[in-house]
Motif scaffolding. Sequence first.
Motif, PDB file in Angstrom:
ATOM      1  N   ALA A  39       0.749  -1.241  -0.123  1.00  0.00           N
ATOM      2  CA  ALA A  39       0.063  -0.193   0.097  1.00  0.00           C
ATOM      3  C   ALA A  39       0.854   0.991  -0.154  1.00  0.00           C
ATOM      4  O   ALA A  39       0.703   2.142  -0.567  1.00  0.00           O
ATOM      5  N   GLU A  40       1.973   1.209   1.056  1.00  0.00           N
ATOM      6  CA  GLU A  40       2.819   2.385   0.915  1.00  0.00           C
ATOM      7  C   GLU A  40       3.500   2.836  -0.566  1.00  0.00           C
ATOM      8  O   GLU A  40       3.480   3.584  -0.855  1.00  0.00           O
ATOM      9  N   LEU A  41       3.829   1.675  -1.108  1.00  0.00           N
ATOM     10  CA  LEU A  41       4.645   1.784  -2.519  1.00  0.00           C
ATOM     11  C   LEU A  41       3.551   2.413  -3.522  1.00  0.00           C
ATOM     12  O   LEU A  41       3.894   3.140  -4.198  1.00  0.00           O
ATOM     13  N   ASN A  42       2.616   1.686  -3.404  1.00  0.00           N
ATOM     14  CA  ASN A  42       1.352   2.094  -4.462  1.00  0.00           C
ATOM     15  C   ASN A  42       1.016   3.665  -4.033  1.00  0.00           C
ATOM     16  O   ASN A  42       0.879   4.202  -5.140  1.00  0.00           O
ATOM     17  N   ASP A  43       1.004   4.073  -2.937  1.00  0.00           N
ATOM     18  CA  ASP A  43       0.880   5.296  -2.607  1.00  0.00           C
ATOM     19  C   ASP A  43       1.875   6.399  -2.985  1.00  0.00           C
ATOM     20  O   ASP A  43       1.919   7.467  -3.738  1.00  0.00           O
ATOM     21  N   TYR A  44       3.322   5.930  -2.846  1.00  0.00           N
ATOM     22  CA  TYR A  44       4.392   6.695  -3.239  1.00  0.00           C
ATOM     23  C   TYR A  44       4.238   7.019  -4.863  1.00  0.00           C
ATOM     24  O   TYR A  44       4.537   7.854  -5.355  1.00  0.00           O
ATOM     25  N   PHE A  45       4.058   5.664  -5.657  1.00  0.00           N
ATOM     26  CA  PHE A  45       4.092   5.809  -6.882  1.00  0.00           C
ATOM     27  C   PHE A  45       2.743   6.714  -7.395  1.00  0.00           C
ATOM     28  O   PHE A  45       2.816   7.363  -8.653  1.00  0.00           O
ATOM     29  N   ALA A  46       1.607   6.919  -6.602  1.00  0.00           N
ATOM     30  CA  ALA A  46       0.713   7.659  -6.917  1.00  0.00           C
ATOM     31  C   ALA A  46       0.836   9.264  -6.579  1.00  0.00           C
ATOM     32  O   ALA A  46       0.109   9.965  -6.931  1.00  0.00           O
ATOM     33  N   GLY A  47       2.012   9.378  -6.051  1.00  0.00           N
ATOM     34  CA  GLY A  47       2.298  10.851  -5.569  1.00  0.00           C
ATOM     35  C   GLY A  47       1.754  11.260  -4.355  1.00  0.00           C
ATOM     36  O   GLY A  47       1.626  12.292  -3.815  1.00  0.00           O
ATOM     37  N   GLU A  48       1.320  10.252  -3.585  1.00  0.00           N
ATOM     38  CA  GLU A  48       0.478  10.603  -2.203  1.00  0.00           C
ATOM     39  C   GLU A  48       1.226  10.040  -1.205  1.00  0.00           C
ATOM     40  O   GLU A  48       1.096  10.492   0.071  1.00  0.00           O
ATOM     41  N   LEU A  49       2.459   9.723  -1.149  1.00  0.00           N
ATOM     42  CA  LEU A  49       3.055   9.295   0.088  1.00  0.00           C
ATOM     43  C   LEU A  49       4.657   9.976  -0.112  1.00  0.00           C
ATOM     44  O   LEU A  49       5.230   9.779  -1.061  1.00  0.00           O
ATOM     45  N   ARG A  50       5.188  10.663   0.998  1.00  0.00           N
ATOM     46  CA  ARG A  50       6.557  11.265   1.049  1.00  0.00           C
ATOM     47  C   ARG A  50       7.412  10.693   1.880  1.00  0.00           C
ATOM     48  O   ARG A  50       8.547  10.793   1.712  1.00  0.00           O
ATOM     49  N   ALA A  51       6.964   9.937   2.989  1.00  0.00           N
ATOM     50  CA  ALA A  51       7.840   9.218   3.948  1.00  0.00           C
ATOM     51  C   ALA A  51       7.112   7.900   4.365  1.00  0.00           C
ATOM     52  O   ALA A  51       6.230   7.598   4.420  1.00  0.00           O
ATOM     53  N   PHE A  52       8.035   6.854   3.937  1.00  0.00           N
ATOM     54  CA  PHE A  52       7.667   5.243   4.336  1.00  0.00           C
ATOM     55  C   PHE A  52       7.742   5.201   5.760  1.00  0.00           C
ATOM     56  O   PHE A  52       8.650   5.537   6.407  1.00  0.00           O
ATOM     57  N   GLU A  53       6.857   4.528   6.338  1.00  0.00           N
ATOM     58  CA  GLU A  53       6.719   3.889   7.568  1.00  0.00           C
ATOM     59  C   GLU A  53       6.702   2.401   7.888  1.00  0.00           C
ATOM     60  O   GLU A  53       6.599   1.989   8.858  1.00  0.00           O
ATOM     61  N   THR A  54       7.023   1.816   6.605  1.00  0.00           N
ATOM     62  CA  THR A  54       7.130   0.423   6.787  1.00  0.00           C
ATOM     63  C   THR A  54       8.367   0.111   7.509  1.00  0.00           C
ATOM     64  O   THR A  54       9.481   0.619   7.304  1.00  0.00           O
TER      65      THR A  54
ATOM     66  N   PRO B 285      16.054  -1.035  -2.487  1.00  0.00           N
ATOM     67  CA  PRO B 285      15.882   0.172  -3.032  1.00  0.00           C
ATOM     68  C   PRO B 285      14.265   0.710  -2.816  1.00  0.00           C
ATOM     69  O   PRO B 285      13.506   0.032  -2.658  1.00  0.00           O
ATOM     70  N   ILE B 286      14.388   2.166  -3.160  1.00  0.00           N
ATOM     71  CA  ILE B 286      13.259   2.996  -2.935  1.00  0.00           C
ATOM     72  C   ILE B 286      12.829   3.404  -1.580  1.00  0.00           C
ATOM     73  O   ILE B 286      12.872   4.587  -1.031  1.00  0.00           O
ATOM     74  N   VAL B 287      12.541   2.133  -0.871  1.00  0.00           N
ATOM     75  CA  VAL B 287      12.536   2.602   0.705  1.00  0.00           C
ATOM     76  C   VAL B 287      13.556   3.038   1.243  1.00  0.00           C
ATOM     77  O   VAL B 287      13.639   4.157   2.112  1.00  0.00           O
ATOM     78  N   VAL B 288      14.812   2.454   0.995  1.00  0.00           N
ATOM     79  CA  VAL B 288      16.017   3.028   1.599  1.00  0.00           C
ATOM     80  C   VAL B 288      16.528   3.726   0.381  1.00  0.00           C
ATOM     81  O   VAL B 288      16.763   3.026  -0.752  1.00  0.00           O
ATOM     82  N   PRO B 289      16.242   4.845   0.167  1.00  0.00           N
ATOM     83  CA  PRO B 289      16.506   5.579  -1.157  1.00  0.00           C
ATOM     84  C   PRO B 289      17.722   6.094  -1.970  1.00  0.00           C
ATOM     85  O   PRO B 289      18.294   6.907  -2.026  1.00  0.00           O
ATOM     86  N   CYS B 290      18.396   4.911  -2.308  1.00  0.00           N
ATOM     87  CA  CYS B 290      19.543   5.152  -3.060  1.00  0.00           C
ATOM     88  C   CYS B 290      19.470   6.125  -4.183  1.00  0.00           C
ATOM     89  O   CYS B 290      20.771   6.326  -4.481  1.00  0.00           O
ATOM     90  N   HIS B 291      18.284   6.246  -4.886  1.00  0.00           N
ATOM     91  CA  HIS B 291      18.142   7.047  -5.912  1.00  0.00           C
ATOM     92  C   HIS B 291      18.316   8.353  -5.610  1.00  0.00           C
ATOM     93  O   HIS B 291      18.781   9.474  -6.544  1.00  0.00           O
TER      94      HIS B 291
ATOM     95  N   LEU C 161      12.599   8.538 -10.799  1.00  0.00           N
ATOM     96  CA  LEU C 161      12.337   8.649  -9.309  1.00  0.00           C
ATOM     97  C   LEU C 161      12.579  10.034  -8.981  1.00  0.00           C
ATOM     98  O   LEU C 161      11.570  10.573  -8.053  1.00  0.00           O
ATOM     99  N   LEU C 162      13.545  10.545  -9.394  1.00  0.00           N
ATOM    100  CA  LEU C 162      14.092  11.958  -8.746  1.00  0.00           C
ATOM    101  C   LEU C 162      12.900  12.809  -9.507  1.00  0.00           C
ATOM    102  O   LEU C 162      12.594  14.194  -8.803  1.00  0.00           O
ATOM    103  N   THR C 163      12.638  12.937 -10.721  1.00  0.00           N
ATOM    104  CA  THR C 163      11.575  13.579 -11.223  1.00  0.00           C
ATOM    105  C   THR C 163      10.211  13.564 -10.582  1.00  0.00           C
ATOM    106  O   THR C 163       9.518  14.534 -10.323  1.00  0.00           O
ATOM    107  N   HIS C 164       9.951  12.366 -10.461  1.00  0.00           N
ATOM    108  CA  HIS C 164       8.710  12.149  -9.755  1.00  0.00           C
ATOM    109  C   HIS C 164       8.510  12.660  -8.081  1.00  0.00           C
ATOM    110  O   HIS C 164       7.594  13.347  -7.876  1.00  0.00           O
ATOM    111  N   GLU C 165       9.779  12.645  -7.605  1.00  0.00           N
ATOM    112  CA  GLU C 165       9.629  13.358  -6.401  1.00  0.00           C
ATOM    113  C   GLU C 165      10.275  15.009  -6.534  1.00  0.00           C
ATOM    114  O   GLU C 165       9.872  15.631  -5.503  1.00  0.00           O
ATOM    115  N   GLY C 166      10.212  15.586  -7.568  1.00  0.00           N
ATOM    116  CA  GLY C 166      10.338  16.904  -7.888  1.00  0.00           C
ATOM    117  C   GLY C 166      11.656  17.415  -7.722  1.00  0.00           C
ATOM    118  O   GLY C 166      11.965  18.663  -7.618  1.00  0.00           O
ATOM    119  N   TYR C 167      12.792  16.556  -7.581  1.00  0.00           N
ATOM    120  CA  TYR C 167      13.998  16.851  -7.193  1.00  0.00           C
ATOM    121  C   TYR C 167      14.606  17.484  -8.627  1.00  0.00           C
ATOM    122  O   TYR C 167      15.309  18.363  -8.565  1.00  0.00           O
TER     123      TYR C 167
END
Length: 170
Positions: A57-72, A127-133, A156-162
């Motif tokens: 669920a958290e990864l789906n939310d991340y890719f949907a642009g709705e999650l900025r910090a993982f709690e997994t 990767p992604i949750v521990v954001p080596c990107h 990934l960096l474009t998705h996050e707005g960096y």
Amino acid sequence: MMATVAFAELPTPVGPFVLAVTEDGLAASGWGARARLGERLGLAEVHDPDRTAFAVAELNDYFAGELRAFETPVDWRLTSGVRRRVLQALHAVPYGTAVTYGELAERSGSGVPARGIGSIMGSNPIPIVVPCHRVVAGNGLGGFSGGEGVETKRWLLTHEGYLQPTLLDL
């Protein structure tokens, strides 16, 4: 009680992504064969969709642009020593930001030179949750071994707005 692992696979904009979740948390993730992650962990596999549901669920939310910090919860079992210190420092790098290899070396207090940080990023089991990107070279993006390589990192960096989208992304 013997440790076990449950797997989940999810489609993402950067390719199919596999999660390996133990009783302690997300122990491995990545692109490619589920069997490869299973071999790295060496744990008995169980079918347990409830165990993997939160991370999925958290990864789906991340890719949907709705999650900025993982709690997994993260299970660090595939890391130790200096590698674990560096990856734990990386885990704290916030969404939409990036650090250079040298800055991550400093933040981790590990004494690893920037070049060594690059090889630790390449062996990041989560990767992604521990954001080596989010680790970039001082003169550009640097490398990336996940998914389609540097293009996945760029996405990934474009998705996050960096990074700003390029005309190719439009």
